[in-house]
Design a protein around this motif. Structure first.
Motif, PDB file in Angstrom:
ATOM      1  N   UNK A 313       0.842  -1.201   0.000  1.00  0.00           N
ATOM      2  CA  UNK A 313       0.000   0.000   0.000  1.00  0.00           C
ATOM      3  C   UNK A 313       0.874   1.247   0.000  1.00  0.00           C
ATOM      4  N   UNK A 370       0.777  -2.787 -10.218  1.00  0.00           N
ATOM      5  CA  UNK A 370      -0.176  -3.888 -10.423  1.00  0.00           C
ATOM      6  C   UNK A 370       0.215  -5.083  -9.549  1.00  0.00           C
ATOM      7  N   UNK A 373      -0.716  -4.438  -6.039  1.00  0.00           N
ATOM      8  CA  UNK A 373      -2.152  -4.648  -5.787  1.00  0.00           C
ATOM      9  C   UNK A 373      -2.474  -6.139  -5.726  1.00  0.00           C
ATOM     10  N   UNK A 374      -1.772  -6.932  -6.535  1.00  0.00           N
ATOM     11  CA  UNK A 374      -1.959  -8.393  -6.414  1.00  0.00           C
ATOM     12  C   UNK A 374      -1.559  -8.861  -5.015  1.00  0.00           C
ATOM     13  N   UNK A 376      -1.504  -7.063  -2.209  1.00  0.00           N
ATOM     14  CA  UNK A 376      -2.508  -6.621  -1.229  1.00  0.00           C
ATOM     15  C   UNK A 376      -3.702  -7.582  -1.259  1.00  0.00           C
ATOM     16  N   UNK A 377      -4.130  -7.928  -2.476  1.00  0.00           N
ATOM     17  CA  UNK A 377      -5.334  -8.761  -2.619  1.00  0.00           C
ATOM     18  C   UNK A 377      -5.093 -10.189  -2.139  1.00  0.00           C
TER      19      UNK A 377
ATOM     20  N   UNK B 280      -9.380  -8.328  -8.000  1.00  0.00           N
ATOM     21  CA  UNK B 280      -8.360  -8.178  -6.948  1.00  0.00           C
ATOM     22  C   UNK B 280      -7.958  -6.716  -6.787  1.00  0.00           C
ATOM     23  N   UNK B 281      -7.807  -6.027  -7.911  1.00  0.00           N
ATOM     24  CA  UNK B 281      -7.349  -4.637  -7.827  1.00  0.00           C
ATOM     25  C   UNK B 281      -8.434  -3.727  -7.270  1.00  0.00           C
ATOM     26  N   UNK B 284      -8.059  -4.367  -3.630  1.00  0.00           N
ATOM     27  CA  UNK B 284      -6.830  -3.767  -3.097  1.00  0.00           C
ATOM     28  C   UNK B 284      -6.992  -2.255  -2.985  1.00  0.00           C
TER      29      UNK B 284
END
Lengths: 385, 377
Positions: A313, A370, A373-374, A376-377, B280-281, B284
């Motif tokens: 983040x 990107x 973010x993967x 984080x997810x 997912x994004x 996130x």
């Protein structure tokens, strides 16, 4: 909950500021701003920082640190960035912490004090033409031969290899294992025979490089951590890379606000334009958040957590914020946004286009946003791969 | 720095979370929206027994003597539960009287509020919709033995459930911050010169138009010093604005969890949709928005709690928090797709509530203007 700094921490920040005012020569400042990496003056400045222990505040004293906290380190880095010094060195903020976590005692004793002293620098050797976001696909080969490994292959976007002393190299040591399980980490002397470094210039005026390895011999003792565990060591270190000091953004924001206050358009100071006021205020809040994300990271590490979601983040937020500072400055400066520092009509000491363009770079490096973010997810929120 | 809660606050958080999960399931919340008064009486009593209306009221006035920070821990859980009704109103009303009232007024008014036996609702906003002192036009003209109030207040919360209104009014000749008083009006005994109309909003909470047409009150209805109330009212409004930030953080966290759970369960093309990068994004980005808003809201809480000057941080937190929350709302709806649009789903409750949190106690644009002033622009 406490969001303030201790008096000791305030004093530390003031010391760093005073130190920069005293020791940061115009030559060194110009080298830091140049985008081609530190020259002799900046390297000398790093040695002075090393002598204060400020490159490695949180390291143990026996390796050249100050036994301080990560928060203290971030305060130092933050103030250095505000003063125009590039604080995130590969040696002290990536290679060193990885050695501390994963290296054997001999490796620690050999490398850490030299890194802490600011005398040597490393360059990251991860990315390859076919291994960008898919880092585990890296294919440069290291083959055992007597007391050495012999390395062949090529790397790209290896910034700092042209001025660093050592390559922090990820290389494949077991081509038959699953791709995450066949990578090892090496420290390679960049003056070794067989290494060729070619420049690659990016749009923001910064230099990065292509590096070719042609039968380069590396002593076995330069393998860091465990053989074939390199990918996991790298992943751990990436969490440290993403503790982003925002001092540079804060300084440029202050310059942009001052410009808005002082520049008059159609007889009215720009700072009186409601759209400008809204945009500046919005950015001020976002900057506050960015700083809190960074200090939260330091606090988590100080409390024994390895932050993953938070690190991603932090990286995403700060690098995209850099771009939004560009948007803001563009809005306020108009065509003068394009001018470089030193140009007659340049505003805010040229805090315009170069920063804006460098955000295109920072949103890609250190794991694209990107990929963040993967992370984080999947690692943060538990979504399936 | 310390980004964590104290052990006592952790207990409060857990207690509140468990209580709302058990006592106020979303099925009940949906029913409550159509009831007057909204709460089953026993639910209000249980909360009173837990001391929640008393949380930030000093012990000498029958309160628990907790801090602003303690109050915010509870508010975050209220947001997480989308918990409707006059609890929020009561908490802010109690703070208003504590900040504005004289010793005598506090000794009289606060114990029943702390015990959950009376509710005071804050009435500041007017049709001008300005959160600044210039927006106060309601007059309270002084006459023998008291004041006569004329004017209109908008978006006053939970008036049907309230016993008192804390009304921002002009008692003086001055303009701006000068001459503003806080006047206590007893809703039940004000008579026919006070008219209360429930505003026909989308299903957020209960908001009212309150028209004063020569409502007469005694001298003792002025909270604190006549004409000197603006600073105190402003501080109450700051606390309320930050409470809305914290409420949005609690709500946003729940919305993200709802979206993530959906993304793990919902199968399309033979896979959970949460394995798709696009989904997912979204998740996130929503999670980052909530975590970011929490950091800046908490910093504002801390500064309020420490009694620091906090105009800038409050306005940064409220504008950032509102914009982030709207983003969270949009993203979590995108992830939950059609099912999240159905009014029996949990998400719409949060979507409605988000509007009030974002727009009351200062819109994002109003707060950004305050930040610009604080930056010397």
């Amino acid at each position: 909950m406490h969001f303030g700094f201790t008096p000791t921490q305030e004093q530390l920040r003031a010391e760093v500021k005073a130190f920069c005012e005293q020791e940061l020569t115009p030559e060194a400042a110009a080298e830091f701003a140049s985008g081609v990496g530190p020259g002799p003056a900046a390297k000398e400045f790093y040695r002075k920082l090393g002598a204060k222990g400020w490159l490695t505040v949180s390291w143990p004293r026996k390796y050249g640190g100050l036994d301080g906290s990560h928060t203290d380190q971030l305060i130092v880095s933050d103030e250095l960035e505000y003063q125009g010094v590039k604080s995130n060195r590969v040696g002290s903020s990536m290679a060193g912490p990885t050695i501390l976590l994963c290296g054997g005692e001999e490796t620690k004793a050999e490398w850490l004090p030299k890194i802490a002293a600011g005398g040597i620098e490393f360059a990251l050797g991860y990315t390859e033409p076919d291994a960008g976001s898919d880092l585990a696909a890296l294919d440069i080969r290291a083959v055992e031969d007597g007391d050495d490994y012999v390395i062949n292959g090529s790397k790209i976007f290896n910034t700092a290899t042209h001025y660093a002393d050592y390559h922090w190299l990820g290389a494949r040591t077991d081509p038959n294992a699953p791709k995450h399980k066949g990578v090892s980490l090496f420290i390679v002397d960049l003056t070794s025979p067989g290494i060729t470094i070619k420049p690659l210039w990016v749009l923001s005026g910064q230099r990065t490089n292509v590096v070719y390895y042609d039968n380069v011999r590396v002593p076995k003792r330069n393998l860091v951590g465990e053989k074939n565990r390199g990918f996991y060591h790298i992943a751990t270190a990436l969490d440290f890379e993403r503790m982003f000091p925002c001092g540079g953004i804060r300084r440029d924001f202050h310059r942009v606000v001052a410009t808005a206050r002082e520049t008059t358009t159609n007889g009215r100071p720009q700072g009186k334009d409601p759209l400008v006021r809204q945009a500046i205020a919005e950015f001020a809040a976002e900057l506050e958040v960015a700083e809190l994300l960074s200090y939260q990271m330091a606090w988590l590490v100080d409390n024994g957590t390895v932050p993953t979601k938070e690190a991603s983040m932090n990286k995403t937020y700060v690098t995209e914020l850099e771009g939004r500072l560009g948007d803001l400055a563009m809005h306020i400066f108009g065509p003068r946004f394009m001018l470089r520092e030193g140009s007659k009509w340049a505003q805010a000491e040229g805090a315009g286009a170069w920063n804006y363009l460098s955000s295109y770079v920072s949103c890609i490096y250190g794991g694209t946003n990107e990929i963040q973010r993967n992370i984080i997810a999947t690692r943060g929120l538990g979504l399936p791969r | 720095m310390d980004f964590g809660l104290s052990p006592e606050q952790d207990i409060l958080k857990t207690t509140a979370r468990d209580f709302f999960a058990e006592q106020a399931p979303t099925t009940l919340l949906r029913e409550m929206r159509n009831q007057r008064p909204p709460y089953p009486a026993d639910l209000w009593k249980k909360m009173a027994d837990l001391g929640w209306m008393a949380i930030a009221i000093p012990e000498k006035y029958g309160g628990v003597g907790g801090s602003i920070h303690d109050l915010m821990v509870l508010v975050e859980e209220m947001g997480r539960a989308a918990f409707p009704g006059p609890l929020f109103t009561s908490l802010i009303g109690g703070i208003a009287i504590d900040i504005l009232g004289s010793e005598k007024q506090k000794a009289e008014l606060l114990p029943p509020i702390a015990a959950g036996k009376a509710v005071a609702s804050l009435a500041i906003l007017e049709p001008s919709l300005s959160m600044g002192a210039d927006g106060i036009a309601l007059t309270a003209s002084h006459s023998a033995g008291g004041y006569s109030l004329s004017g209109t207040k908008l978006f006053v919360s939970d008036v049907e459930a309230a016993d008192y209104l804390v009304v921002a009014a002009r008692t003086g000749e001055g303009s701006g911050e000068d001459g503003i008083s806080a006047i206590l009006v007893n809703v039940k005994s004000a008579g026919s010169r006070l008219s209360v109309t429930r505003l026909d909003t989308v299903p957020v909470e209960d908001y009212y138009e309150v028209v004063f047409d020569g409502v007469v009150v005694g001298e003792s209805a002025v909270l604190g010093q006549a004409g000197q109330a603006w600073n105190g009212l402003n501080r109450v409004a700051q606390i309320a604005a930050v409470a809305k930030c914290v409420d949005m953080v609690g709500a946003g966290q729940r919305m993200v969890e709802t979206a993530v759970a959906h993304a793990k369960e919902r199968v399309q093309f033979g896979r959970p949709i949460g394995s798709f990068q696009a989904i997912q994004h979204h998740c996130a980005n929503a999670a980052t928005a909530v975590d970011s808003a929490r950091l800046i809201a908490n910093k504002a809480v801390w500064m309020l709690n420490e009694g620091m000057e906090c105009t800038k941080i409050v306005s940064m937190a409220k504008s950032f928090g509102a914009d982030s929350h709207r983003r969270v709302t949009q993203l979590t709806h995108q992830v939950t797709g059609g099912v999240g649009l159905i009014i029996e789903h949990d998400l719409p409750m949060f979507t409605y509530r988000a509007l009030a949190s974002e727009l009351l106690f200062g819109t994002p644009a109003e707060h950004r203007e305050l930040v610009a002033q604080e930056l010397g622009l």
